[in-house]
Design an enzyme around this catalytic site. Structure first.
Site, PDB file in Angstrom:
ATOM      1  N   CYS A 137       0.833  -1.206   0.000  1.00 34.46           N
ATOM      2  CA  CYS A 137       0.000   0.000   0.000  1.00 34.46           C
ATOM      3  C   CYS A 137       0.863   1.251   0.000  1.00 34.46           C
ATOM      4  O   CYS A 137       1.356   1.679   1.045  1.00 34.46           O
ATOM      5  CB  CYS A 137      -0.942   0.010   1.210  1.00 34.46           C
ATOM      6  SG  CYS A 137      -2.052   1.442   1.239  1.00 34.46           S
ATOM      7  N   CYS A 140      -0.542   4.160   2.091  1.00 33.63           N
ATOM      8  CA  CYS A 140      -0.368   3.978   3.542  1.00 33.63           C
ATOM      9  C   CYS A 140       1.069   4.266   3.968  1.00 33.63           C
ATOM     10  O   CYS A 140       1.316   4.960   4.948  1.00 33.63           O
ATOM     11  CB  CYS A 140      -0.709   2.546   3.947  1.00 33.63           C
ATOM     12  SG  CYS A 140      -2.252   1.890   3.295  1.00 33.63           S
ATOM     13  N   ASP A 141       2.027   3.696   3.225  1.00 35.14           N
ATOM     14  CA  ASP A 141       3.406   3.646   3.705  1.00 35.14           C
ATOM     15  C   ASP A 141       4.402   4.519   2.948  1.00 35.14           C
ATOM     16  O   ASP A 141       5.478   4.818   3.470  1.00 35.14           O
ATOM     17  CB  ASP A 141       3.904   2.196   3.678  1.00 35.14           C
ATOM     18  CG  ASP A 141       3.071   1.289   4.575  1.00 35.14           C
ATOM     19  OD1 ASP A 141       2.583   1.777   5.609  1.00 35.14           O
ATOM     20  OD2 ASP A 141       2.904   0.103   4.231  1.00 35.14           O
TER      21      ASP A 141
END
Length: 316
Positions: A137, A140-141
């Site tokens: 992701c 997300c990261d």
């Protein structure tokens, strides 16, 4: 043998969608039952730093966030069953479910928040370093400090891979897209965006042979295999590997019973969490192939609980 009691609402899955649904259903005095599923806490339990969930200015560990959500749901009367459902019958109400322990459940409303799983390459080092420099992701990261101004690899050749490569190029010094063929599967417009980005290059006809690194030090390199020549090359400056070869929604249980799209995601009526069967609601990644974020999953969990409460009121 007496039949199982009819619950007002049962929630399948214990990620942000399921636990948020449980919080709202509990506060509405629906006394929800939540069945954890095969991965208690969902994907956030294998996520280290969560920086983008509102309310945590310094970030929070994924497992810690899920534990806090579960405690909050328990506070409002959620009853938890640490098993997973193996069979459902949605042909009539009350709906019938059977879990891995052989226990049967009946319910008047069902909230499905069984999530989706990232498709992985399938090598041991990938799983060992998942959350330690390996991710599925980018949203997300990607913005995490570990990836800023670093050389990052994206695995895949579809629209998701191109979208993630362009996103990661905002943070990394360079992004290398690793693709098994010599042409991308992505749409022409997404291909062009990647080709036009000066930070993105391509490793064609290549597959990941090994992700190099440790949990203590993170990813420190990537070994690729050329699928035409068999040649192995090591890129020892890569510090992050983002796998972007798609997701698989956990919907096998509902095949032939609920409407799904071509990728097997549950279809919900626009602006709602209502599925093709009245009284059955879907929240989180099981019905969302666009955003796939903890905060959007939580939002649809809230919607599902409110809609379930209204359905139960109208159904009498």
């Amino acid at each position: 043998m007496s039949s199982a009691p009819v619950e007002k609402v049962i929630i399948l899955g214990s990620g942000p969608a399921g636990l948020t649904a449980a919080i709202y259903a509990g506060r509405a005095d629906l006394s929800p039952v939540l069945i954890h599923g095969s991965v208690p806490g969902g994907q956030l339990t294998i996520t280290t730093d969560v920086e983008n969930y509102p309310g945590f200015p310094d970030g929070i560990m994924g497992p810690e966030l899920m534990e806090a959500m579960e405690k909050q749901a328990a506070r409002f009367g959620t009853r938890f069953h640490r098993s997973f459902v193996t069979n459902v019958d949605l042909s009539k109400r009350p709906f019938t479910l059977t879990d891995s322990e052989g226990q049967s459940y009946l319910c008047d409303a069902l909230i499905i928040s069984t999530g989706a799983e990232a498709r992985w390459i399938g090598i041991e080092s990938e799983q060992h370093l998942n959350g330690y420099g390996v991710s599925a992701c980018a949203t997300c990261d990607g913005p995490l400090p570990a990836f800023r101004n670093q050389h990052i690899a994206v695995i895949g050749g579809g629209d998701t891979a191109m979208e993630e490569a362009n996103f990661l190029a905002k943070f990394g010094s360079k992004v290398t897209v690793v693709h098994r063929r010599d042409a991308l599967r992505a749409s022409k417009i997404m291909q062009q965006k990647a080709f036009d980005n000066p930070k993105i290059d391509f490793a064609w006809d290549s597959a990941v042979d090994e992700i190099i690194g440790s949990r203590e030090g993170g990813v420190t390199g990537l070994r690729l295999k050329n699928l035409k020549t068999g040649e192995l090359t090591t890129h020892d400056d890569i510090r992050g590997v983002f796998v972007a070869i798609g997701h698989k929604p956990n919907t096998e249980l509902f095949a032939g019973q609920l409407e799904m799209d071509e990728n097997r995601y549950l279809v919900t009526k626009p602006g709602t969490t209502q599925t093709s069967i009245a009284g059955v609601f879907a929240a989180g990644d099981v019905q969302d192939h666009v955003y796939r974020q903890a905060v959007t999953a939580a939002g649809t969990g809230c919607m599902a609980a409110i809609e379930a409460e209204r359905f139960l009121e109208s159904a009498g």
